[in-house]
Enzyme design. Structure first.
Site, PDB file in Angstrom:
ATOM      1  N   THR A   1      34.799  38.985  42.442  1.00 58.28           N
ATOM      2  CA  THR A   1      34.395  38.012  41.413  1.00 58.28           C
ATOM      3  C   THR A   1      32.915  38.236  41.120  1.00 58.28           C
ATOM      4  O   THR A   1      32.178  38.707  41.982  1.00 58.28           O
ATOM      5  CB  THR A   1      34.624  36.565  41.902  1.00 58.28           C
ATOM      6  OG1 THR A   1      34.049  35.662  40.954  1.00 58.28           O
ATOM      7  CG2 THR A   1      33.999  36.297  43.260  1.00 58.28           C
TER       8      THR A   1
ATOM      9  N   THR B   1      36.584  33.085  37.978  1.00 53.63           N
ATOM     10  CA  THR B   1      37.560  34.026  38.546  1.00 53.63           C
ATOM     11  C   THR B   1      38.116  33.471  39.849  1.00 53.63           C
ATOM     12  O   THR B   1      37.393  32.815  40.594  1.00 53.63           O
ATOM     13  CB  THR B   1      36.890  35.388  38.809  1.00 53.63           C
ATOM     14  OG1 THR B   1      36.259  35.815  37.612  1.00 53.63           O
ATOM     15  CG2 THR B   1      37.898  36.435  39.247  1.00 53.63           C
TER      16      THR B   1
ATOM     17  N   ASP C   1      36.705  43.405  34.685  1.00 53.32           N
ATOM     18  CA  ASP C   1      37.027  44.135  35.913  1.00 53.32           C
ATOM     19  C   ASP C   1      38.312  43.613  36.551  1.00 53.32           C
ATOM     20  O   ASP C   1      39.005  44.351  37.248  1.00 53.32           O
ATOM     21  CB  ASP C   1      35.884  43.979  36.919  1.00 53.32           C
ATOM     22  CG  ASP C   1      35.658  42.513  37.268  1.00 53.32           C
ATOM     23  OD1 ASP C   1      35.263  41.751  36.368  1.00 53.32           O
ATOM     24  OD2 ASP C   1      35.921  42.128  38.416  1.00 53.32           O
TER      25      ASP C   1
ATOM     26  N   HIS D   1      29.761  39.441  38.128  1.00 54.00           N
ATOM     27  CA  HIS D   1      29.415  40.074  36.858  1.00 54.00           C
ATOM     28  C   HIS D   1      30.368  41.245  36.596  1.00 54.00           C
ATOM     29  O   HIS D   1      30.257  42.311  37.196  1.00 54.00           O
ATOM     30  CB  HIS D   1      27.954  40.553  36.889  1.00 54.00           C
ATOM     31  CG  HIS D   1      27.482  41.056  35.561  1.00 54.00           C
ATOM     32  ND1 HIS D   1      27.333  42.394  35.282  1.00 54.00           N
ATOM     33  CD2 HIS D   1      27.166  40.399  34.408  1.00 54.00           C
ATOM     34  CE1 HIS D   1      26.922  42.543  34.036  1.00 54.00           C
ATOM     35  NE2 HIS D   1      26.806  41.339  33.495  1.00 54.00           N
ATOM     36  N   GLY D   2      31.307  41.014  35.687  1.00 52.18           N
ATOM     37  CA  GLY D   2      32.429  41.935  35.504  1.00 52.18           C
ATOM     38  C   GLY D   2      32.042  43.346  35.118  1.00 52.18           C
ATOM     39  O   GLY D   2      32.631  44.319  35.613  1.00 52.18           O
TER      40      GLY D   2
ATOM     41  N   ARG E   1      37.229  41.184  24.800  1.00 52.84           N
ATOM     42  CA  ARG E   1      36.574  41.785  25.974  1.00 52.84           C
ATOM     43  C   ARG E   1      37.506  41.767  27.188  1.00 52.84           C
ATOM     44  O   ARG E   1      38.084  40.760  27.540  1.00 52.84           O
ATOM     45  CB  ARG E   1      35.296  41.009  26.285  1.00 52.84           C
ATOM     46  CG  ARG E   1      34.505  41.490  27.495  1.00 52.84           C
ATOM     47  CD  ARG E   1      34.745  40.602  28.694  1.00 52.84           C
ATOM     48  NE  ARG E   1      33.825  40.892  29.810  1.00 52.84           N
ATOM     49  CZ  ARG E   1      33.890  40.297  30.985  1.00 52.84           C
ATOM     50  NH1 ARG E   1      34.827  39.390  31.221  1.00 52.84           N
ATOM     51  NH2 ARG E   1      33.051  40.600  31.955  1.00 52.84           N
TER      52      ARG E   1
END
Lengths: 167, 141
Positions: free
Chosen positions: B52, B1, B32, B54-55, B29
């Site tokens: 940035t 990201t 965020d 763990h979405g 998928r």
């Protein structure tokens, strides 16, 4: 007001071989954005320019060099927001677009919506004259290798380690 | 990201974030990054944030908006709001993330609960950058 631009190039367990790429890319990104601010340009133009630099850079998980889904494809997300009036635009699951951040900006500026997804986002991109790249153009050798290793670890039942960023 | 936040000479703020997501993710998928308030937020009255990490955790925690609200209602500095909110998210959801924040007055906030996060900013003739925890290099440009 003294203009400032601040960028990130992703969080996670960054492998040492990728660190020089990150330093170089984030600094070039900052310079692209700062040049705009220095010339009296807007914060919006600056953040878009800064992100585009990193989308073009294989060292980052965005645009070219994005990580791959289980089918080995690049599917990307992007969003942008303006602080003056809270206007915002975003795209999700877009394919074969070099600069999703610019498409997100067009969603903000030229549609009544905030978020366009998948085929609809790609159709909107076409309507706006954004060239759709040849299928697979954004897949980098490193991303392909990472997915292969992930699948190998999955099939052997070994503990899956994240070889790079967490997102 | 990747992400960027900026304030221009008129004091206007903007934020932008772009990502390929998570390696080996399911087809279709969404992350965020595409969700306003999670991966990106900007309000000229408070500040601008790009995240940035763990979405799924960032999405559940509405991380960017949570940082902005910590500044607005908690009267936290950009740095404190960024670091404290990230720590709270990681404590609650057991996953890591990072964020960059600029306040309306030009305060910088950089934080991450992950092992590292590459970041850089330019103010006047100084370029600041780093990756590891505690690393803060400065060079004249």
């Amino acid at each position: 007001m003294e203009p400032i631009i601040l960028v990130h190039g992703g969080a996670g367990n960054i492998v040492s071989s990728r660190i020089p790429l990150k330093f170089d890319g984030t600094q070039r990104s900052v310079e692209a954005g700062y040049k705009i601010l220095q010339n009296g340009g807007s914060a919006l133009d600056a953040v878009e320019a800064a992100v585009r630099v990193m989308e073009d850079d294989e060292g980052f998980n965005a645009g070219y060099g994005s990580v791959l889904n289980l089918d080995g494809e690049v599917e990307m997300d992007a969003s942008v927001m303006v602080g003056a009036d809270l206007s915002a635009g975003a795209v999700t699951v877009v394919k074969d677009i070099a600069h999703p951040i610019s498409l997100a900006r067009l969603v903000m500026e030229r549609t009544p919506h905030v978020l366009l997804a998948g085929d609809g986002a790609n159709r909107f991109a076409k309507e706006q004259g954004i060239v759709r790249l040849a299928e697979g153009s954004l897949v980098s050798p490193y991303a392909r290798l990472t997915l292969e290793e992930f699948k190998k670890q999955q099939s052997t039942g070994t503990e899956i380690k994240n070889p790079g960023e967490v997102g | 990201t990747v992400g960027a936040v900026a304030i221009d000479k008129n004091g206007k703020l903007a934020a932008a974030t772009s990502t390929g997501g998570y390696f080996g993710k399911m087809v279709g998928r969404s992350s965020d990054t595409s969700l306003i308030g999670c991966g990106t937020y900007a309000d000229d009255n408070i500040g601008a944030v790009s995240t940035t990490g763990h979405g799924e955790s960032i999405a559940k925690y509405c991380l960017a908006h949570a940082i902005i609200k910590a500044m607005e209602y908690g009267h936290k500095s950009a740095s404190d709001a960024t670091n404290e909110t990230l720590n709270q998210m990681t404590l609650k959801l057991k996953h890591t993330a990072g964020a960059i924040t600029l306040s309306k007055t030009g305060e910088v906030g950089i934080g991450f609960t992950s092992e590292g996060m590459s970041w850089a900013y330019r103010k006047k003739s100084e370029l600041h950058y780093g990756i590891e925890k505690g690393q803060h290099e400065i060079k004249q440009v």
